[in-house]
Design a protein around this motif. Structure first.
Motif, PDB file in Angstrom:
ATOM      1  N   VAL A   8     -12.720  -1.657   7.546  1.00  0.00           N
ATOM      2  CA  VAL A   8     -11.519  -1.626   6.720  1.00  0.00           C
ATOM      3  C   VAL A   8     -11.427  -0.218   6.152  1.00  0.00           C
ATOM      4  O   VAL A   8     -12.419   0.327   5.661  1.00  0.00           O
ATOM      5  CB  VAL A   8     -11.605  -2.665   5.578  1.00  0.00           C
ATOM      6  N   VAL A   9     -10.251   0.379   6.253  1.00  0.00           N
ATOM      7  CA  VAL A   9     -10.036   1.728   5.746  1.00  0.00           C
ATOM      8  C   VAL A   9      -8.995   1.671   4.634  1.00  0.00           C
ATOM      9  O   VAL A   9      -7.939   1.055   4.798  1.00  0.00           O
ATOM     10  CB  VAL A   9      -9.573   2.677   6.884  1.00  0.00           C
ATOM     11  N   VAL A  10      -9.320   2.317   3.530  1.00  0.00           N
ATOM     12  CA  VAL A  10      -8.408   2.385   2.390  1.00  0.00           C
ATOM     13  C   VAL A  10      -8.129   3.858   2.103  1.00  0.00           C
ATOM     14  O   VAL A  10      -9.054   4.639   1.893  1.00  0.00           O
ATOM     15  CB  VAL A  10      -9.019   1.710   1.143  1.00  0.00           C
ATOM     16  N   PHE A  11      -6.846   4.226   2.145  1.00  0.00           N
ATOM     17  CA  PHE A  11      -6.409   5.573   1.802  1.00  0.00           C
ATOM     18  C   PHE A  11      -5.820   5.516   0.393  1.00  0.00           C
ATOM     19  O   PHE A  11      -4.815   4.851   0.170  1.00  0.00           O
ATOM     20  CB  PHE A  11      -5.333   6.068   2.772  1.00  0.00           C
ATOM     21  N   LEU A  12      -6.464   6.210  -0.544  1.00  0.00           N
ATOM     22  CA  LEU A  12      -5.989   6.227  -1.928  1.00  0.00           C
ATOM     23  C   LEU A  12      -5.404   7.596  -2.257  1.00  0.00           C
ATOM     24  O   LEU A  12      -6.122   8.597  -2.252  1.00  0.00           O
ATOM     25  CB  LEU A  12      -7.134   5.920  -2.898  1.00  0.00           C
ATOM     26  N   HIS A  13      -4.125   7.624  -2.521  1.00  0.00           N
ATOM     27  CA  HIS A  13      -3.426   8.846  -2.893  1.00  0.00           C
ATOM     28  C   HIS A  13      -3.083   8.820  -4.379  1.00  0.00           C
ATOM     29  O   HIS A  13      -3.342   9.760  -5.102  1.00  0.00           O
ATOM     30  CB  HIS A  13      -2.143   8.987  -2.055  1.00  0.00           C
ATOM     31  N   SER A  14      -2.531   7.719  -4.830  1.00  0.00           N
ATOM     32  CA  SER A  14      -2.137   7.584  -6.226  1.00  0.00           C
ATOM     33  C   SER A  14      -3.372   7.441  -7.110  1.00  0.00           C
ATOM     34  O   SER A  14      -4.320   6.759  -6.758  1.00  0.00           O
ATOM     35  CB  SER A  14      -1.246   6.350  -6.399  1.00  0.00           C
ATOM     36  N   GLY A  15      -3.325   8.052  -8.249  1.00  0.00           N
ATOM     37  CA  GLY A  15      -4.421   7.924  -9.207  1.00  0.00           C
ATOM     38  C   GLY A  15      -4.160   6.868 -10.257  1.00  0.00           C
ATOM     39  O   GLY A  15      -4.954   6.711 -11.184  1.00  0.00           O
ATOM     40  N   GLU A  16      -3.051   6.140 -10.116  1.00  0.00           N
ATOM     41  CA  GLU A  16      -2.758   5.100 -11.101  1.00  0.00           C
ATOM     42  C   GLU A  16      -3.851   4.038 -11.048  1.00  0.00           C
ATOM     43  O   GLU A  16      -4.297   3.639  -9.979  1.00  0.00           O
ATOM     44  CB  GLU A  16      -1.391   4.485 -10.821  1.00  0.00           C
ATOM     45  N   TYR A  17      -4.271   3.610 -12.237  1.00  0.00           N
ATOM     46  CA  TYR A  17      -5.416   2.708 -12.332  1.00  0.00           C
ATOM     47  C   TYR A  17      -5.240   1.464 -11.476  1.00  0.00           C
ATOM     48  O   TYR A  17      -6.164   1.050 -10.775  1.00  0.00           O
ATOM     49  CB  TYR A  17      -5.643   2.310 -13.798  1.00  0.00           C
ATOM     50  N   ASP A  18      -4.048   0.867 -11.488  1.00  0.00           N
ATOM     51  CA  ASP A  18      -3.845  -0.371 -10.736  1.00  0.00           C
ATOM     52  C   ASP A  18      -3.999  -0.151  -9.233  1.00  0.00           C
ATOM     53  O   ASP A  18      -4.563  -0.984  -8.533  1.00  0.00           O
ATOM     54  CB  ASP A  18      -2.492  -1.006 -11.055  1.00  0.00           C
ATOM     55  N   ARG A  19      -3.535   0.962  -8.729  1.00  0.00           N
ATOM     56  CA  ARG A  19      -3.641   1.229  -7.290  1.00  0.00           C
ATOM     57  C   ARG A  19      -5.086   1.518  -6.876  1.00  0.00           C
ATOM     58  O   ARG A  19      -5.543   1.046  -5.840  1.00  0.00           O
ATOM     59  CB  ARG A  19      -2.733   2.383  -6.897  1.00  0.00           C
ATOM     60  N   ARG A  22      -5.907  -1.012   7.800  1.00  0.00           N
ATOM     61  CA  ARG A  22      -5.732   0.186   6.975  1.00  0.00           C
ATOM     62  C   ARG A  22      -4.823  -0.156   5.801  1.00  0.00           C
ATOM     63  O   ARG A  22      -3.819  -0.840   5.976  1.00  0.00           O
ATOM     64  CB  ARG A  22      -5.056   1.304   7.766  1.00  0.00           C
ATOM     65  N   PHE A  23      -5.160   0.370   4.659  1.00  0.00           N
ATOM     66  CA  PHE A  23      -4.364   0.137   3.461  1.00  0.00           C
ATOM     67  C   PHE A  23      -4.074   1.483   2.818  1.00  0.00           C
ATOM     68  O   PHE A  23      -4.962   2.323   2.683  1.00  0.00           O
ATOM     69  CB  PHE A  23      -5.128  -0.755   2.471  1.00  0.00           C
ATOM     70  N   TYR A  24      -2.803   1.707   2.432  1.00  0.00           N
ATOM     71  CA  TYR A  24      -2.366   2.957   1.832  1.00  0.00           C
ATOM     72  C   TYR A  24      -1.866   2.676   0.418  1.00  0.00           C
ATOM     73  O   TYR A  24      -0.913   1.928   0.234  1.00  0.00           O
ATOM     74  CB  TYR A  24      -1.208   3.556   2.646  1.00  0.00           C
ATOM     75  N   LEU A  25      -2.539   3.269  -0.556  1.00  0.00           N
ATOM     76  CA  LEU A  25      -2.156   3.052  -1.954  1.00  0.00           C
ATOM     77  C   LEU A  25      -2.070   4.377  -2.695  1.00  0.00           C
ATOM     78  O   LEU A  25      -2.784   5.281  -2.449  1.00  0.00           O
ATOM     79  CB  LEU A  25      -3.179   2.155  -2.661  1.00  0.00           C
TER      80      LEU A  25
END
Length: 135
Positions: free
Chosen positions: A8-19, A132-135
């Motif tokens: 599972v791949v998670v791409f985290l761009h946003s720094g918002e706590y919920d994301r 893949r998940f993009y948040l």
């Protein structure tokens, strides 16, 4: 490295706590089921890690959510990060391009980052992964 379909791949761009919380929760669910999880940090998510802002829930303008979050003893970002790390099934990677834009220098182990990679390496590592998940 496991076959792509097992990761599972998670791409985290946003720094918002919920994301960031959602992304680390996805990784926690993956490792709990015995799958490898790779979390890639970019821009504002990376900045949150570098600034070590992993403990206090900060839902801007939503203090009601912050209070509820704490009352229900929801895990913090740090607790989720520690959980996925303890399994040995997770990797947290920081993007060197985003780090450069933020004015930093890559150092392994900084604020939860295991490895620093550029886009060429990220694309190679994630080729063929369908979850893949993009948040």
């Amino acid at each position: 490295m496991n076959a792509p379909e097992n990761r599972v791949v998670v791409f985290l761009h946003s720094g918002e706590y919920d994301r960031v919380h959602q992304g680390l929760s996805i990784a926690a669910a993956a490792v709990a089921s015995g799958r490898r999880a790779e979390v890639y940090l970019f821009w504002w998510a990376l900045e949150r890690f570098l600034l070590d802002r992993l403990d206090e829930p900060d839902f801007t303008g939503r203090e009601d959510i912050s209070d509820r979050f704490e009352k229900r003893r929801m895990p913090t970002l740090r607790a989720l990060l520690e959980h996925i790390r303890e399994t040995g099934l997770a990797t947290v990677a920081g993007c060197t391009g985003s780090l450069g834009a933020l004015g930093g220098e890559p150092k392994a182990g900084d604020s939860g980052v295991d490895i620093w990679l550029g886009w060429s390496a990220i694309l190679q590592r994630t080729a063929g992964v369908t979850d893949r998940f993009y948040l």
